[in-house]
Design a protein around this motif. Structure first.
Motif, PDB file in Angstrom:
ATOM      1  N   PRO A  56       3.566  -1.368  -3.292  1.00  0.00           N
ATOM      2  CA  PRO A  56       3.124  -1.043  -1.645  1.00  0.00           C
ATOM      3  C   PRO A  56       1.701  -0.513  -1.706  1.00  0.00           C
ATOM      4  N   ALA A  57       0.894  -1.046  -0.884  1.00  0.00           N
ATOM      5  CA  ALA A  57      -0.429  -0.685  -0.854  1.00  0.00           C
ATOM      6  C   ALA A  57      -1.147  -0.614   0.786  1.00  0.00           C
ATOM      7  N   VAL A  58      -1.790   0.045   1.136  1.00  0.00           N
ATOM      8  CA  VAL A  58      -2.549  -0.436   2.194  1.00  0.00           C
ATOM      9  C   VAL A  58      -4.028  -0.626   2.112  1.00  0.00           C
ATOM     10  N   TRP A  79       0.707   3.482  -3.724  1.00  0.00           N
ATOM     11  CA  TRP A  79       1.594   4.698  -4.182  1.00  0.00           C
ATOM     12  C   TRP A  79       0.636   5.622  -3.831  1.00  0.00           C
ATOM     13  N   ALA A  80       0.285   5.893  -2.326  1.00  0.00           N
ATOM     14  CA  ALA A  80      -0.726   7.017  -1.905  1.00  0.00           C
ATOM     15  C   ALA A  80      -0.030   8.295  -2.130  1.00  0.00           C
ATOM     16  N   SER A  81      -0.445   9.167  -2.459  1.00  0.00           N
ATOM     17  CA  SER A  81       0.012  10.630  -2.737  1.00  0.00           C
ATOM     18  C   SER A  81       0.941  10.880  -3.711  1.00  0.00           C
ATOM     19  N   TYR A  94      -1.186  -2.691   6.721  1.00  0.00           N
ATOM     20  CA  TYR A  94      -0.021  -2.172   5.936  1.00  0.00           C
ATOM     21  C   TYR A  94       0.477  -3.841   5.622  1.00  0.00           C
ATOM     22  N   MET A  95       1.347  -3.861   4.457  1.00  0.00           N
ATOM     23  CA  MET A  95       2.190  -4.699   3.820  1.00  0.00           C
ATOM     24  C   MET A  95       1.205  -6.043   3.763  1.00  0.00           C
ATOM     25  N   GLY A  96      -0.167  -5.786   3.215  1.00  0.00           N
ATOM     26  CA  GLY A  96      -1.012  -6.732   3.207  1.00  0.00           C
ATOM     27  C   GLY A  96      -1.406  -7.277   2.067  1.00  0.00           C
ATOM     28  N   VAL A 126       3.876  11.667   8.048  1.00  0.00           N
ATOM     29  CA  VAL A 126       2.410  11.098   7.608  1.00  0.00           C
ATOM     30  C   VAL A 126       2.592   9.902   7.375  1.00  0.00           C
ATOM     31  N   THR A 127       1.972   8.986   8.007  1.00  0.00           N
ATOM     32  CA  THR A 127       1.996   7.371   7.697  1.00  0.00           C
ATOM     33  C   THR A 127       1.267   7.069   6.605  1.00  0.00           C
ATOM     34  N   ALA A 128       1.351   5.897   5.924  1.00  0.00           N
ATOM     35  CA  ALA A 128       0.844   5.456   4.657  1.00  0.00           C
ATOM     36  C   ALA A 128      -0.712   5.419   4.921  1.00  0.00           C
ATOM     37  N   ALA A 129      -1.100   4.955   6.030  1.00  0.00           N
ATOM     38  CA  ALA A 129      -2.812   5.032   6.295  1.00  0.00           C
ATOM     39  C   ALA A 129      -3.366   6.453   6.127  1.00  0.00           C
ATOM     40  N   GLY A 181       7.208  10.937   5.305  1.00  0.00           N
ATOM     41  CA  GLY A 181       5.966  11.092   4.752  1.00  0.00           C
ATOM     42  C   GLY A 181       5.758   9.774   3.793  1.00  0.00           C
ATOM     43  N   PRO A 182       4.574   9.692   2.958  1.00  0.00           N
ATOM     44  CA  PRO A 182       4.281   8.745   2.047  1.00  0.00           C
ATOM     45  C   PRO A 182       4.702   8.789   0.617  1.00  0.00           C
ATOM     46  N   GLY A 183       5.174   9.764   0.289  1.00  0.00           N
ATOM     47  CA  GLY A 183       5.660   9.678  -0.847  1.00  0.00           C
ATOM     48  C   GLY A 183       5.683  11.190  -1.617  1.00  0.00           C
ATOM     49  N   LYS A 243      12.813   8.075   6.799  1.00  0.00           N
ATOM     50  CA  LYS A 243      12.187   6.681   6.572  1.00  0.00           C
ATOM     51  C   LYS A 243      10.759   7.054   6.079  1.00  0.00           C
ATOM     52  N   GLY A 244      10.282   6.178   5.244  1.00  0.00           N
ATOM     53  CA  GLY A 244       8.907   6.418   4.721  1.00  0.00           C
ATOM     54  C   GLY A 244       7.796   6.439   5.854  1.00  0.00           C
ATOM     55  N   GLY A 245       6.875   7.009   5.380  1.00  0.00           N
ATOM     56  CA  GLY A 245       5.726   7.476   6.672  1.00  0.00           C
ATOM     57  C   GLY A 245       6.216   8.017   7.772  1.00  0.00           C
ATOM     58  N   ASP A 246       5.864   7.313   8.744  1.00  0.00           N
ATOM     59  CA  ASP A 246       6.075   7.592  10.218  1.00  0.00           C
ATOM     60  C   ASP A 246       7.138   6.688  10.791  1.00  0.00           C
ATOM     61  N   PRO A 247       8.334   7.183  11.181  1.00  0.00           N
ATOM     62  CA  PRO A 247       9.223   6.275  11.705  1.00  0.00           C
ATOM     63  C   PRO A 247       8.845   5.070  12.709  1.00  0.00           C
ATOM     64  N   PHE A 248       7.614   5.273  13.515  1.00  0.00           N
ATOM     65  CA  PHE A 248       7.448   4.550  14.603  1.00  0.00           C
ATOM     66  C   PHE A 248       6.123   3.504  14.082  1.00  0.00           C
ATOM     67  N   ILE A 249       5.801   3.676  12.903  1.00  0.00           N
ATOM     68  CA  ILE A 249       4.528   3.058  12.448  1.00  0.00           C
ATOM     69  C   ILE A 249       5.029   1.765  11.427  1.00  0.00           C
ATOM     70  N   PHE A 250       5.280   0.651  11.782  1.00  0.00           N
ATOM     71  CA  PHE A 250       5.699  -0.570  11.088  1.00  0.00           C
ATOM     72  C   PHE A 250       6.896  -0.223  10.214  1.00  0.00           C
TER      73      PHE A 250
HETATM   74  N1  SAH Z   1       6.578   3.688   8.272  1.00  0.00           N
HETATM   75  C1  SAH Z   1       5.882   3.701   7.113  1.00  0.00           C
HETATM   76  C2  SAH Z   1       5.427   1.987   6.790  1.00  0.00           C
HETATM   77  C3  SAH Z   1       6.531   1.255   6.590  1.00  0.00           C
HETATM   78  S1  SAH Z   1       5.842  -0.438   6.074  1.00  0.00           S
HETATM   79  C4  SAH Z   1       4.511   4.591   7.151  1.00  0.00           C
HETATM   80  O1  SAH Z   1       4.357   4.912   8.328  1.00  0.00           O
HETATM   81  O2  SAH Z   1       3.692   4.479   6.192  1.00  0.00           O
HETATM   82  C5  SAH Z   1       5.750  -0.585   4.439  1.00  0.00           C
HETATM   83  C6  SAH Z   1       4.294  -0.412   3.883  1.00  0.00           C
HETATM   84  O3  SAH Z   1       3.642   0.792   4.160  1.00  0.00           O
HETATM   85  C7  SAH Z   1       3.937  -0.869   2.693  1.00  0.00           C
HETATM   86  O4  SAH Z   1       3.914  -2.332   2.392  1.00  0.00           O
HETATM   87  C8  SAH Z   1       2.584  -0.291   2.567  1.00  0.00           C
HETATM   88  O5  SAH Z   1       1.625  -1.207   3.132  1.00  0.00           O
HETATM   89  C9  SAH Z   1       2.558   1.037   3.127  1.00  0.00           C
HETATM   90  N2  SAH Z   1       2.953   1.850   2.515  1.00  0.00           N
HETATM   91  C10 SAH Z   1       4.270   2.891   2.386  1.00  0.00           C
HETATM   92  N3  SAH Z   1       3.931   3.861   1.755  1.00  0.00           N
HETATM   93  C11 SAH Z   1       2.639   3.869   0.982  1.00  0.00           C
HETATM   94  C12 SAH Z   1       2.142   4.398  -0.103  1.00  0.00           C
HETATM   95  N4  SAH Z   1       2.608   5.500  -0.588  1.00  0.00           N
HETATM   96  N5  SAH Z   1       0.990   4.139  -0.477  1.00  0.00           N
HETATM   97  C13 SAH Z   1       0.536   2.799   0.032  1.00  0.00           C
HETATM   98  N6  SAH Z   1       1.102   2.115   0.953  1.00  0.00           N
HETATM   99  C14 SAH Z   1       2.021   2.602   1.496  1.00  0.00           C
END
Ligand code: SAH
Length: 510
Positions: free
Chosen positions: A228-230, A200-202, A171-173, A118-121, A13-15, A88-95
């Motif tokens: 990190p931001a989306v 730093w969502a959530s 992502y990563m933009g 839960v992916t960052a977006a 998840g994202p945080g 892995k942060g967020g979802d393992p299959f998304i970036f």
């Molecule tokens: N697998 C992760 C993405 C990893 S790529 C996922 O599914 O979320 C790393 C990028 O994810 C960061 O550069 C940023 O764009 C985004 N990201 C990850 N965690 C974030 C968060 N808590 N808030 C905002 N962006 C985040």
């Protein structure tokens, strides 16, 4: 290879630690090795306390561990027959290069399981109040990287196609923002299109910046907005003023120091976090065993003669039963003794040992216990009061005066830790703590003892001081502190409300 070796690729998840899935948590708890990233919440590691923890994320001045090295770590540990959680942060299959890691496991013939996260977006959208789709605004959504494979000379994106999608999330933009904006506008996207960056969502550090395509580059530069931001592009961003909720909570953006004993801090932290605060726990009291067990052990040996046993805290219940266990006994040792619990929490702790207290006073203090015994004949009665060292003598004095024989052996000692937890002094000195809370005189006195009496007022000069009541406030003033917040009632709930009232409805980041 042992048959047991397996890798669980788990989306953390994202945080916010609550955003891992139930399945992810189950597997994490089974792990013998946890290999985790920069963006996975490190608090989740406490779910696998016995496992080996291997960090493969970014560190100050250093880059991520190279992917080949992460892959070989996975192969090495699973190959030795261990259960590996790859968190892995967020979802393992998304970036997240989870696809590459899974392929590598597949090629090596190592079993694996993939748990989505839960992916960052999606987290950014939910926590910033931006619905990624909405019938009136958009019918399509794309997730794109803002940081393409460095080896590519030209963009792999079909910018014409991207510009035509209703909601776009990059992502990563952050670094490439000027390029992204320019590409979209040059492909016909209106310069007035709303855009949001969510960082730093959530987490309590979440920050959101909203602008339009034509103003955002300037705004981001002015705000020194960092990854990190989306990045969310599209008309749906305009719904945020109505739908934001997370960063509208009254204590959002506030960092609050909680100075209670470690095992009591959680309850207070939860109250503050529910109002949006970031809490930093800084225990000023630690429990230690008695220097001499004999008085307690002798009392336990004579439990058969005891008429009343009084428990004055949840800790007392916990340590008493631990010692009973060490001595090879259990609840039956209390035999014919009546039981008194100081309040409902202590009573609940006793319930967990199968004991229903005979007496639970209405007023949860020592004075309340004394009053509750007022109706009971005490002459010649034997009372056991296992308690903390240096506890007040209200109960033994009052019951002895009424003819009882009171045994009050030391069950545990309250000691002052020799130092603050890692990082807390730096946060205080660096102005990163907004409010400090004191829930008893000993919390403020002990904090002074830890950092040095003379140093405390200067350290807290710019920090708002919240005290639970008049006695604690007096101790604060005695130590040269100014008290800014003191509730009417002497409870954690009232203290939380008073802090909320003091802060008003701040929390506007934009
Ligand atoms: N697998 C992760 C993405 C990893 S790529 C996922 O599914 O979320 C790393 C990028 O994810 C960061 O550069 C940023 O764009 C985004 N990201 C990850 N965690 C974030 C968060 N808590 N808030 C905002 N962006 C985040």
């Amino acid at each position: 290879m042992s048959s047991k070796g397996i890798v669980y690729l788990i989306g953390a998840g994202p945080g916010d630690r609550g955003l891992i899935t139930v399945r992810g948590l189950e597997l994490l708890r089974r792990a013998e090795v946890v290999i985790y990233d920069y963006l996975a919440n490190p608090q989740l590691l406490s779910e696998a306390p016995e496992a080996e923890h291997i960090y493969v994320g970014k560190a100050a001045g250093r880059h991520h561990t190279p992917q080949e090295q992460i892959n070989s770590l996975l192969l090495e540990h699973a190959g030795r027959g261990r259960i590996v959680a790859r968190l892995k942060g967020g979802d393992p299959f998304i970036f997240g290069r989870g696809g590459e890691e899974a392929l590598c496991l597949h090629q090596a013939g190592i079993p694996f399981e993939i748990v989505p996260g839960v992916t960052a977006a999606f987290a950014a959208a939910a926590f910033a109040g931006i619905p990624l789709t909405h019938r009136d605004y958009t019918t399509s959504l794309a997730l794109a990287t803002g940081h393409e494979h460095p080896a590519k000379a030209t963009s792999g994106h079909d910018w014409d196609a991207l510009a035509g999608i209703g909601t776009l999330v990059f992502y990563m933009g952050v670094t490439n923002l000027p390029t992204i904006v320019q590409e979209l506008i040059s492909r016909g996207r209106s310069p007035k299109t709303p855009i949001a960056l969510v960082r730093w969502a959530s987490t309590p550090r979440q920050q959101t910046l909203t602008a339009t395509l034509e103003t955002v580059v300037d705004e981001v530069r002015k705000a020194h907005f960092k990854p990190p931001a989306v990045i969310v592009v599209g008309e749906v961003v305009s719904l945020r003023p109505q739908l934001r909720w997370f960063d509208r909570r009254p204590l959002f953006g506030k960092s609050i120091l909680v100075t209670r004993a470690a095992d009591q801090a959680g309850e207070f932290s939860a109250l503050l976090e529910a109002q949006g605060a970031r809490t930093v726990e800084c225990p000023t009291i630690e429990m230690a065993p008695p220097l001499d067990w004999r008085p307690l052990d002798e009392a336990i040996a004579r439990l058969g003669e005891i008429d009343w046993t009084i428990f004055t805290s949840v800790n007392a219940v916990r340590y008493f039963f631990e010692r009973l266990g060490d001595l090879g006994c259990d609840a039956r040792a209390l035999g014919r003794s009546h039981i008194c619990a100081v309040g409902p929490k202590t009573a609940a702790a006793l319930h967990r040992h199968g004991i229903r207290p005979d007496l639970v006073p209405d007023d949860y203090k020592a004075e309340g216990v004394v009053e509750a015994f007022g109706r009971i004949e005490m002459t010649g009665r034997r009372v056991l009061l296992p308690r903390a060292d240096r506890a007040r003598d209200v109960i033994p004095d009052a019951l002895s005066a009424r003819g009882a024989i009171v045994l009050a052996p030391t069950l545990y000692r309250n000691i002052i830790p020799s130092s603050l937890p890692k990082g807390v002094l730096e946060e205080l000195a660096g102005g990163d703590i907004d409010i400090v809370t004191f829930t008893s005189s000993s919390t403020v006195e002990n904090l002074a003892a830890i950092v040095g009496r003379g140093r405390l007022p200067a350290l807290l000069e710019k920090v708002v001081v919240a005290s639970i009541g008049p006695i604690t406030s007096k101790s604060c003033r005695h130590l040269g502190l100014r008290v800014d917040i003191e509730p009417q009632a002497y409870t954690l709930e009232a203290l939380t409300e008073a802090i909320v009232a003091f802060c008003g409805t701040v929390g506007e980041i934009e």
